[in-house]
Design a protein around this motif. Structure first.
Motif, PDB file in Angstrom:
ATOM      1  N   ILE A 156       0.864  -1.190  -0.006  1.00 46.02           N
ATOM      2  CA  ILE A 156      -0.154   0.163   0.059  1.00 46.02           C
ATOM      3  C   ILE A 156       0.995   1.324   0.178  1.00 46.02           C
ATOM      4  O   ILE A 156       0.502   2.273  -0.717  1.00 46.02           O
ATOM      5  CB  ILE A 156      -0.905   0.041   1.305  1.00 46.02           C
ATOM      6  N   GLY A 157       1.978   1.091   0.602  1.00 47.61           N
ATOM      7  CA  GLY A 157       3.080   2.241   0.708  1.00 47.61           C
ATOM      8  C   GLY A 157       3.425   2.785  -0.525  1.00 47.61           C
ATOM      9  O   GLY A 157       3.347   3.784  -0.776  1.00 47.61           O
ATOM     10  N   PHE A 158       3.531   1.790  -1.302  1.00 46.67           N
ATOM     11  CA  PHE A 158       4.105   2.011  -2.848  1.00 46.67           C
ATOM     12  C   PHE A 158       2.991   2.700  -3.621  1.00 46.67           C
ATOM     13  O   PHE A 158       3.342   3.619  -4.300  1.00 46.67           O
ATOM     14  CB  PHE A 158       4.604   0.869  -3.272  1.00 46.67           C
ATOM     15  N   ALA A 159       1.837   2.250  -3.346  1.00 49.91           N
ATOM     16  CA  ALA A 159       0.665   2.751  -4.085  1.00 49.91           C
ATOM     17  C   ALA A 159       0.423   4.297  -3.794  1.00 49.91           C
ATOM     18  O   ALA A 159       0.300   4.973  -4.764  1.00 49.91           O
ATOM     19  CB  ALA A 159      -0.629   1.959  -3.836  1.00 49.91           C
ATOM     20  N   LEU A 160       0.562   4.430  -2.376  1.00 46.98           N
ATOM     21  CA  LEU A 160       0.288   5.729  -1.984  1.00 46.98           C
ATOM     22  C   LEU A 160       1.435   6.689  -2.548  1.00 46.98           C
ATOM     23  O   LEU A 160       1.204   7.818  -2.833  1.00 46.98           O
ATOM     24  CB  LEU A 160       0.444   5.817  -0.387  1.00 46.98           C
ATOM     25  N   TYR A 161       2.816   6.084  -2.373  1.00 49.92           N
ATOM     26  CA  TYR A 161       3.852   7.013  -3.015  1.00 49.92           C
ATOM     27  C   TYR A 161       3.916   7.402  -4.397  1.00 49.92           C
ATOM     28  O   TYR A 161       3.820   8.526  -4.812  1.00 49.92           O
ATOM     29  CB  TYR A 161       5.062   5.980  -2.480  1.00 49.92           C
ATOM     30  N   ALA A 162       3.489   6.345  -5.315  1.00 48.88           N
ATOM     31  CA  ALA A 162       3.277   6.678  -6.686  1.00 48.88           C
ATOM     32  C   ALA A 162       2.429   7.614  -6.988  1.00 48.88           C
ATOM     33  O   ALA A 162       2.343   8.532  -7.785  1.00 48.88           O
ATOM     34  CB  ALA A 162       3.294   5.307  -7.216  1.00 48.88           C
ATOM     35  N   CYS A 163       0.959   7.274  -6.099  1.00 50.65           N
ATOM     36  CA  CYS A 163       0.011   7.984  -6.558  1.00 50.65           C
ATOM     37  C   CYS A 163       0.148   9.541  -6.053  1.00 50.65           C
ATOM     38  O   CYS A 163      -0.264  10.445  -6.736  1.00 50.65           O
ATOM     39  CB  CYS A 163      -1.092   7.498  -5.723  1.00 50.65           C
ATOM     40  N   SER A 164       0.844   9.592  -4.904  1.00 50.15           N
ATOM     41  CA  SER A 164       1.060  11.038  -4.520  1.00 50.15           C
ATOM     42  C   SER A 164       1.833  11.817  -5.602  1.00 50.15           C
ATOM     43  O   SER A 164       1.594  13.046  -5.935  1.00 50.15           O
ATOM     44  CB  SER A 164       1.589  11.093  -3.149  1.00 50.15           C
ATOM     45  N   LYS A 165       2.960  11.266  -5.903  1.00 49.26           N
ATOM     46  CA  LYS A 165       3.853  11.755  -6.832  1.00 49.26           C
ATOM     47  C   LYS A 165       3.080  12.276  -8.297  1.00 49.26           C
ATOM     48  O   LYS A 165       3.239  13.360  -8.887  1.00 49.26           O
ATOM     49  CB  LYS A 165       5.142  11.178  -7.322  1.00 49.26           C
ATOM     50  N   TRP A 182      -0.106  12.811  -8.659  1.00 51.33           N
ATOM     51  CA  TRP A 182      -1.112  14.024  -8.435  1.00 51.33           C
ATOM     52  C   TRP A 182      -0.382  15.266  -8.437  1.00 51.33           C
ATOM     53  O   TRP A 182      -0.579  16.287  -9.086  1.00 51.33           O
ATOM     54  CB  TRP A 182      -1.697  13.632  -7.187  1.00 51.33           C
ATOM     55  N   GLN A 186       2.519  15.968  -9.981  1.00 55.03           N
ATOM     56  CA  GLN A 186       2.756  16.363 -11.334  1.00 55.03           C
ATOM     57  C   GLN A 186       1.596  16.866 -12.221  1.00 55.03           C
ATOM     58  O   GLN A 186       2.032  17.497 -13.048  1.00 55.03           O
ATOM     59  CB  GLN A 186       3.512  15.033 -11.760  1.00 55.03           C
ATOM     60  N   LYS A 187       0.395  16.420 -11.884  1.00 56.51           N
ATOM     61  CA  LYS A 187      -0.568  16.979 -12.625  1.00 56.51           C
ATOM     62  C   LYS A 187      -0.874  18.202 -12.313  1.00 56.51           C
ATOM     63  O   LYS A 187      -1.282  19.170 -13.082  1.00 56.51           O
ATOM     64  CB  LYS A 187      -1.911  16.265 -12.297  1.00 56.51           C
ATOM     65  N   LEU A 228     -11.938   7.728  -0.579  1.00 59.49           N
ATOM     66  CA  LEU A 228     -10.585   7.934  -0.487  1.00 59.49           C
ATOM     67  C   LEU A 228     -10.423   9.361   0.498  1.00 59.49           C
ATOM     68  O   LEU A 228      -9.675   9.040   1.365  1.00 59.49           O
ATOM     69  CB  LEU A 228      -9.817   8.380  -1.879  1.00 59.49           C
TER      70      LEU A 228
END
Lengths: 143, 143
Positions: free
Chosen positions: A13-22, A24, A26-27, A133
């Motif tokens: 889950i940590g990776f999902a949060l990390y990738a997702c946050s980055k 976002w 960048q958008k 979410l």
DNA sequence: TACAATTCTATTGTATACAATTTTTTTAAA
DNA sequence: TTTAAAAAAATTGTATACAATAGAATTGTA
């Protein structure tokens, strides 16, 4: 069964949060760039638009950032003319952050510029899960 | 109604992701420190334990990191003895990353050390919503 | 009231991240 | 086959983050 415990990227889950946050961030970044804001300084402005005249530590608590991050960030924002930094008269340890006129004025421009972006992301946010979410993630603020 | 569009911290899914991601990393860091890993190098090891002998760019794609981040990170991990970096014979532009014996051996220690942490987080992950998060977040990988 | 503990901001050192550019090598096209 | 375009990794420059520490001011306490 039991294989869920295996160490791998997809399980984290940590990776999902990390990738997702980055992703976002960048958008937002290209739009924020037009306001001379980074994502972090945008969050800082959000906090200040909600509550002006606030100490460095209170601001840091809101943003989950410590003085090592806040001090250089705020000095830069001061140089840009968005905020002022003034030491409290009553307690000289405390530095109060206040929006300048330019900082307050930025709110209108930000609302305008971000509305388009928010609309396109909004089509995602309106999906049933997005509201979920918003409620779930704060439960994971672990610090 | 309509007020959901207002710019504020609590409304921002992006802020929730950002705070949440940082908090999660901070939970892992003290444990990873005992393995001489940072969170980023831990993710890199996860990727390599899944697929050994992979190019820098492929590895970067898996981790959503570019060469500007990967190159110094991998050089440091090479110095630590976890991986080797070897230029391809067939295409001299490509650098392949491979685990060393020490890097492979770390897998067992990591599984052991992280099991306790994963258990305590697991009580959270077992909540109904955690499985949902795992499925929802990848939909937000925006890049 | 001295003085120890605490609080608040700033500084130092280390580790990410990413945009933009550069270098080297490979591929594609004229 | 020369040359233009593309690809891969590395480099440079800027901006975060956070742990640990320092320094100044304030508070609590004996």
């Amino acid at each position: 069964m039991g294989n869920d415990d295996a160490l791998n990227l997809e399980n984290e889950i940590g990776f999902a949060l990390y990738a997702c946050s980055k992703g976002w961030i960048q958008k937002y970044s290209p739009v924020l760039e037009r306001l001379n804001l980074t994502y972090t300084s945008y969050l800082t402005m959000l906090a200040l638009w909600e509550q002006d005249k606030i100490s460095v530590s209170e601001l840091g608590k809101k943003l989950y950032l410590d003085s090592g991050t806040m001090t250089p960030l705020l000095k830069k924002m001061e140089k840009q003319g968005f905020i002022s930094r003034d030491r409290s008269e009553f307690d000289e340890r405390v530095v109060f952050i206040q929006l300048t006129e330019k900082g307050r004025a930025l709110h209108k421009q930000a609302t305008k510029l971000l509305s388009t972006l928010k609309e396109s992301l909004g089509t995602m946010e309106n999906n049933s899960w997005a509201e979920g979410l918003k409620q779930l993630l704060p439960k994971l603020y672990l610090k």
